[in-house]
Scaffold this motif. Structure first.
Motif, PDB file in Angstrom:
ATOM      1  N   LEU A 104      -3.900   4.165   8.211  1.00 42.21           N
ATOM      2  CA  LEU A 104      -4.374   2.895   7.658  1.00 42.21           C
ATOM      3  C   LEU A 104      -3.220   1.944   7.384  1.00 42.21           C
ATOM      4  CD1 LEU A 104      -7.109   4.253   5.213  1.00 42.21           C
ATOM      5  CD2 LEU A 104      -7.471   3.062   7.379  1.00 42.21           C
ATOM      6  N   TRP A 105      -2.070   2.505   7.030  1.00 43.25           N
ATOM      7  CA  TRP A 105      -0.872   1.710   6.759  1.00 43.25           C
ATOM      8  C   TRP A 105      -0.452   0.917   7.988  1.00 43.25           C
ATOM      9  CZ3 TRP A 105       4.643   3.161   7.832  1.00 43.25           C
ATOM     10  CH2 TRP A 105       5.547   2.327   7.152  1.00 43.25           C
ATOM     11  N   GLY A 106      -0.681   1.492   9.165  1.00 44.80           N
ATOM     12  CA  GLY A 106      -0.295   0.817  10.387  1.00 44.80           C
ATOM     13  C   GLY A 106      -1.310  -0.186  10.898  1.00 44.80           C
ATOM     14  N   LEU A 107      -2.519  -0.205  10.318  1.00 41.81           N
ATOM     15  CA  LEU A 107      -3.556  -1.091  10.824  1.00 41.81           C
ATOM     16  C   LEU A 107      -3.206  -2.580  10.736  1.00 41.81           C
ATOM     17  CD1 LEU A 107      -6.941   0.558   9.775  1.00 41.81           C
ATOM     18  CD2 LEU A 107      -5.905   0.419  12.039  1.00 41.81           C
ATOM     19  N   PRO A 108      -2.661  -3.062   9.594  1.00 40.60           N
ATOM     20  CA  PRO A 108      -2.353  -4.506   9.536  1.00 40.60           C
ATOM     21  C   PRO A 108      -1.399  -4.951  10.634  1.00 40.60           C
ATOM     22  CG  PRO A 108      -2.322  -3.561   7.334  1.00 40.60           C
ATOM     23  CD  PRO A 108      -2.428  -2.415   8.301  1.00 40.60           C
ATOM     24  N   ARG A 109      -0.341  -4.180  10.881  1.00 39.71           N
ATOM     25  CA  ARG A 109       0.617  -4.553  11.930  1.00 39.71           C
ATOM     26  C   ARG A 109      -0.009  -4.383  13.314  1.00 39.71           C
ATOM     27  NH1 ARG A 109       6.772  -3.213  11.260  1.00 39.71           N
ATOM     28  NH2 ARG A 109       6.703  -5.031  12.617  1.00 39.71           N
ATOM     29  N   ALA A 110      -0.844  -3.326  13.480  1.00 40.63           N
ATOM     30  CA  ALA A 110      -1.504  -3.127  14.771  1.00 40.63           C
ATOM     31  C   ALA A 110      -2.430  -4.295  15.067  1.00 40.63           C
ATOM     32  CB  ALA A 110      -2.281  -1.816  14.762  1.00 40.63           C
ATOM     33  N   ALA A 111      -3.113  -4.804  14.040  1.00 38.65           N
ATOM     34  CA  ALA A 111      -4.006  -5.943  14.232  1.00 38.65           C
ATOM     35  C   ALA A 111      -3.232  -7.184  14.680  1.00 38.65           C
ATOM     36  CB  ALA A 111      -4.758  -6.227  12.936  1.00 38.65           C
ATOM     37  N   ILE A 160       0.830  -1.206   0.000  1.00 35.79           N
ATOM     38  CA  ILE A 160       0.000   0.000   0.000  1.00 35.79           C
ATOM     39  C   ILE A 160       0.864   1.254   0.000  1.00 35.79           C
ATOM     40  CG2 ILE A 160      -1.668   1.318   1.372  1.00 35.79           C
ATOM     41  CD1 ILE A 160      -2.793  -1.417   2.293  1.00 35.79           C
ATOM     42  N   LEU A 161       1.935   1.243   0.771  1.00 40.90           N
ATOM     43  CA  LEU A 161       2.844   2.390   0.819  1.00 40.90           C
ATOM     44  C   LEU A 161       3.448   2.671  -0.551  1.00 40.90           C
ATOM     45  CD1 LEU A 161       4.464   4.552   2.354  1.00 40.90           C
ATOM     46  CD2 LEU A 161       6.158   2.766   2.877  1.00 40.90           C
ATOM     47  N   LEU A 162       3.959   1.640  -1.214  1.00 41.93           N
ATOM     48  CA  LEU A 162       4.577   1.825  -2.534  1.00 41.93           C
ATOM     49  C   LEU A 162       3.547   2.265  -3.562  1.00 41.93           C
ATOM     50  CD1 LEU A 162       7.006  -1.227  -2.563  1.00 41.93           C
ATOM     51  CD2 LEU A 162       7.626   1.194  -2.385  1.00 41.93           C
ATOM     52  N   ALA A 163       2.338   1.703  -3.498  1.00 43.74           N
ATOM     53  CA  ALA A 163       1.282   2.102  -4.423  1.00 43.74           C
ATOM     54  C   ALA A 163       0.947   3.579  -4.263  1.00 43.74           C
ATOM     55  CB  ALA A 163       0.041   1.241  -4.199  1.00 43.74           C
ATOM     56  N   PHE A 164       0.870   4.032  -3.015  1.00 40.86           N
ATOM     57  CA  PHE A 164       0.560   5.439  -2.740  1.00 40.86           C
ATOM     58  C   PHE A 164       1.659   6.350  -3.274  1.00 40.86           C
ATOM     59  CE2 PHE A 164       0.561   9.289  -0.204  1.00 40.86           C
ATOM     60  CZ  PHE A 164      -0.779   9.625  -0.136  1.00 40.86           C
ATOM     61  N   ILE A 165       2.912   5.978  -3.052  1.00 46.07           N
ATOM     62  CA  ILE A 165       4.044   6.797  -3.511  1.00 46.07           C
ATOM     63  C   ILE A 165       4.072   6.868  -5.033  1.00 46.07           C
ATOM     64  CG2 ILE A 165       6.564   6.903  -3.623  1.00 46.07           C
ATOM     65  CD1 ILE A 165       6.601   5.718  -0.789  1.00 46.07           C
ATOM     66  N   ILE A 166       3.836   5.744  -5.688  1.00 46.87           N
ATOM     67  CA  ILE A 166       3.823   5.736  -7.163  1.00 46.87           C
ATOM     68  C   ILE A 166       2.717   6.640  -7.684  1.00 46.87           C
ATOM     69  CG2 ILE A 166       3.415   4.309  -9.200  1.00 46.87           C
ATOM     70  CD1 ILE A 166       4.718   1.995  -7.662  1.00 46.87           C
ATOM     71  N   ASP A 167       1.529   6.548  -7.084  1.00 49.91           N
ATOM     72  CA  ASP A 167       0.422   7.404  -7.525  1.00 49.91           C
ATOM     73  C   ASP A 167       0.743   8.867  -7.288  1.00 49.91           C
ATOM     74  OD1 ASP A 167      -2.429   8.057  -8.239  1.00 49.91           O
ATOM     75  OD2 ASP A 167      -2.430   8.706  -6.148  1.00 49.91           O
ATOM     76  N   ASP A 202      -3.851  21.588  -0.538  1.00 46.17           N
ATOM     77  CA  ASP A 202      -2.928  21.325   0.567  1.00 46.17           C
ATOM     78  C   ASP A 202      -3.609  20.490   1.656  1.00 46.17           C
ATOM     79  OD1 ASP A 202      -0.997  22.785  -0.722  1.00 46.17           O
ATOM     80  OD2 ASP A 202      -1.352  24.620   0.426  1.00 46.17           O
ATOM     81  N   LEU A 203      -4.847  20.847   1.961  1.00 41.06           N
ATOM     82  CA  LEU A 203      -5.597  20.113   2.984  1.00 41.06           C
ATOM     83  C   LEU A 203      -5.854  18.682   2.544  1.00 41.06           C
ATOM     84  CD1 LEU A 203      -7.129  20.181   5.687  1.00 41.06           C
ATOM     85  CD2 LEU A 203      -9.136  21.009   4.430  1.00 41.06           C
ATOM     86  N   MET A 204      -6.217  18.505   1.285  1.00 32.52           N
ATOM     87  CA  MET A 204      -6.468  17.173   0.754  1.00 32.52           C
ATOM     88  C   MET A 204      -5.213  16.312   0.776  1.00 32.52           C
ATOM     89  SD  MET A 204      -6.017  15.110  -2.147  1.00 32.52           S
ATOM     90  CE  MET A 204      -5.934  16.086  -3.627  1.00 32.52           C
ATOM     91  N   LEU A 205      -4.078  16.893   0.364  1.00 35.84           N
ATOM     92  CA  LEU A 205      -2.834  16.130   0.308  1.00 35.84           C
ATOM     93  C   LEU A 205      -2.386  15.696   1.699  1.00 35.84           C
ATOM     94  CD1 LEU A 205      -0.530  14.990  -1.337  1.00 35.84           C
ATOM     95  CD2 LEU A 205       0.598  17.224  -1.222  1.00 35.84           C
ATOM     96  N   LEU A 206      -2.450  16.609   2.659  1.00 43.58           N
ATOM     97  CA  LEU A 206      -2.046  16.246   4.016  1.00 43.58           C
ATOM     98  C   LEU A 206      -3.005  15.210   4.605  1.00 43.58           C
ATOM     99  CD1 LEU A 206      -0.197  16.527   6.396  1.00 43.58           C
ATOM    100  CD2 LEU A 206      -1.456  18.582   7.103  1.00 43.58           C
ATOM    101  N   THR A 207      -4.294  15.349   4.333  1.00 48.41           N
ATOM    102  CA  THR A 207      -5.262  14.351   4.799  1.00 48.41           C
ATOM    103  C   THR A 207      -4.970  12.989   4.191  1.00 48.41           C
ATOM    104  OG1 THR A 207      -6.971  16.068   4.990  1.00 48.41           O
ATOM    105  CG2 THR A 207      -7.709  13.787   4.972  1.00 48.41           C
ATOM    106  N   ALA A 208      -4.610  12.969   2.899  1.00 45.80           N
ATOM    107  CA  ALA A 208      -4.287  11.710   2.233  1.00 45.80           C
ATOM    108  C   ALA A 208      -3.070  11.049   2.870  1.00 45.80           C
ATOM    109  CB  ALA A 208      -4.026  11.957   0.743  1.00 45.80           C
ATOM    110  N   VAL A 209      -2.048  11.837   3.185  1.00 48.72           N
ATOM    111  CA  VAL A 209      -0.845  11.285   3.819  1.00 48.72           C
ATOM    112  C   VAL A 209      -1.172  10.749   5.210  1.00 48.72           C
ATOM    113  CG1 VAL A 209       1.434  11.862   4.732  1.00 48.72           C
ATOM    114  CG2 VAL A 209       0.730  12.732   2.496  1.00 48.72           C
ATOM    115  N   LEU A 210      -1.986  11.479   5.963  1.00 47.35           N
ATOM    116  CA  LEU A 210      -2.377  11.014   7.292  1.00 47.35           C
ATOM    117  C   LEU A 210      -3.209   9.732   7.204  1.00 47.35           C
ATOM    118  CD1 LEU A 210      -3.307  14.449   8.910  1.00 47.35           C
ATOM    119  CD2 LEU A 210      -1.335  13.011   9.473  1.00 47.35           C
ATOM    120  N   LEU A 260      -2.973   7.516   4.863  1.00 47.26           N
ATOM    121  CA  LEU A 260      -2.012   6.457   4.543  1.00 47.26           C
ATOM    122  C   LEU A 260      -1.292   5.987   5.802  1.00 47.26           C
ATOM    123  CD1 LEU A 260      -0.209   4.802   2.529  1.00 47.26           C
ATOM    124  CD2 LEU A 260       1.322   6.784   2.568  1.00 47.26           C
ATOM    125  N   LEU A 261      -0.774   6.929   6.584  1.00 47.49           N
ATOM    126  CA  LEU A 261       0.002   6.565   7.767  1.00 47.49           C
ATOM    127  C   LEU A 261      -0.842   5.795   8.779  1.00 47.49           C
ATOM    128  CD1 LEU A 261       2.045   9.848   8.302  1.00 47.49           C
ATOM    129  CD2 LEU A 261       2.848   7.686   7.323  1.00 47.49           C
TER     130      LEU A 261
END
Length: 325
Positions: free
Chosen positions: A312-319, A13-20, A299-307, A309-310
């Motif tokens: 949701l990105w941590g959810l699999p490991r948190a689970a 998911i992280l790599l997909a987000f960065i590529i997009d 700017d608000l949209m981009l920062l929200t998207a990064v947040l 990602l961060l």
């Protein structure tokens, strides 16, 4: 899900987000969302012609398209992994990348702002017409700016937060299935005479699919506002007060959060298919949207998207840690 699987999903998911974020949506790439659109247009007449009841026919059509997308995505991923773990991993990254729209949404909105900053209102109308459904040929500068900001706020959910959410919950198959639901709604989920019955199931399913992501987006926007201008309380308060002042049970929430965070007035009357449709104002006490607000919304949209990602990105490991503990 094992710990290794959770780490792999997080990295995918992280790599997909960065590529997009850096590549966007180049026209030369064969995009599966365009393939979904082709499939919908190709098979809709067949289901219509064989349905005495348009509402039931639309339900069957929507079900077939959604189930077929999930099955095909799963088969592709498993086949790629059978060839090679690397091939499977790369395919998963690419398919999730195709589900995201951060860069393309930013580019489209900023193109409108660039036209307005160049005092080229006709060009701005043409640019915003590419990303909204309303008529744009009579819009003034405020109307064009408002349309661009509303599109950024609304598409934050179905172009970024929801795909990330479903990628975390179910990997590629569920993320691609969500995009099929979203594409069905955009193509047949209308309330006009032609689609009122046939597109009803697609529209309802899209409402259900976006219900939770839309509500997750509100605190994410508020968190982003905390870093940008400190207006997190206003974002939350306006989402609570005006979030349901919209035809959609979901779109108004992100728009209201943006209106509160940026102290701007959204909603109001718009023209669709030659008719003026009066909608309630969202953030009626605030000033009208200015062209400068397009960049602020981006700017608000981009920062929200990064947040998003961060978090949701941590959810699999948190689970996994929660399960272990």
């Amino acid at each position: 899900m094992t710990e290794n699987a959770s780490i792999i999903l997080s990295l995918t998911i992280l790599l997909a987000f960065i590529i997009d974020l850096f590549l966007g949506d180049p026209r030369f790439l064969p995009h599966p969302i365009r393939l979904m659109g082709w499939a919908i247009a190709r098979w809709e007449p067949h289901f219509r012609s064989r349905s005495a009841n348009m509402r039931k026919g639309g339900m069957v059509f929507t079900t077939v398209m959604v189930v077929a997308t999930w099955c095909l995505s799963l088969i592709l991923v498993k086949a790629a992994h059978a060839v090679s773990p690397w091939a499977g991993g790369i395919l998963e990254i690419v398919m999730i990348y195709f589900c995201l729209a951060t860069r393309s949404l930013l580019a489209a909105a900023r193109a409108v702002g660039k036209d307005l900053n160049s005092h080229n209102l006709p060009a701005a109308r043409r640019s915003v017409a590419m990303i909204v459904g309303r008529e744009t040929d009579r819009l003034n500068e405020e109307g064009v700016s408002r349309a661009a900001v509303e599109t950024v706020a609304e598409n934050l959910v179905d172009g970024i937060v929801a795909p990330l959410f479903y990628a975390v919950m179910g990997g590629v198959p569920l993320a691609m299935t969500y995009k099929m639901v979203n594409t069905l709604d955009s193509m047949i989920g209308y309330k006009n005479e032609h689609y009122r019955d046939f597109g009803r199931a697609a529209a309802r399913l899209d409402d259900v699919a976006n219900w939770l992501p839309a509500r997750l987006t509100v605190p994410l926007v508020a968190l982003a506002a905390t870093f940008l201008n400190g207006r997190w309380r206003s974002a939350l308060a306006l989402a609570r007060r005006d979030g349901q002042k919209h035809n959609s049970p979901n779109a108004g929430l992100s728009e209201a959060a943006f209106a509160g965070a940026l102290a701007i007035r959204l909603g109001g009357p718009n023209r669709y298919h030659g008719q003026v449709v009066s909608k309630p104002w969202i953030g009626a006490e605030f000033d009208p949207v200015r062209r400068e607000d397009i960049d602020r919304a981006c700017d608000l949209m981009l920062l929200t998207a990064v947040l998003a990602l961060l978090i949701l990105w941590g959810l699999p490991r948190a689970a996994i840690w929660f399960y272990v503990l």
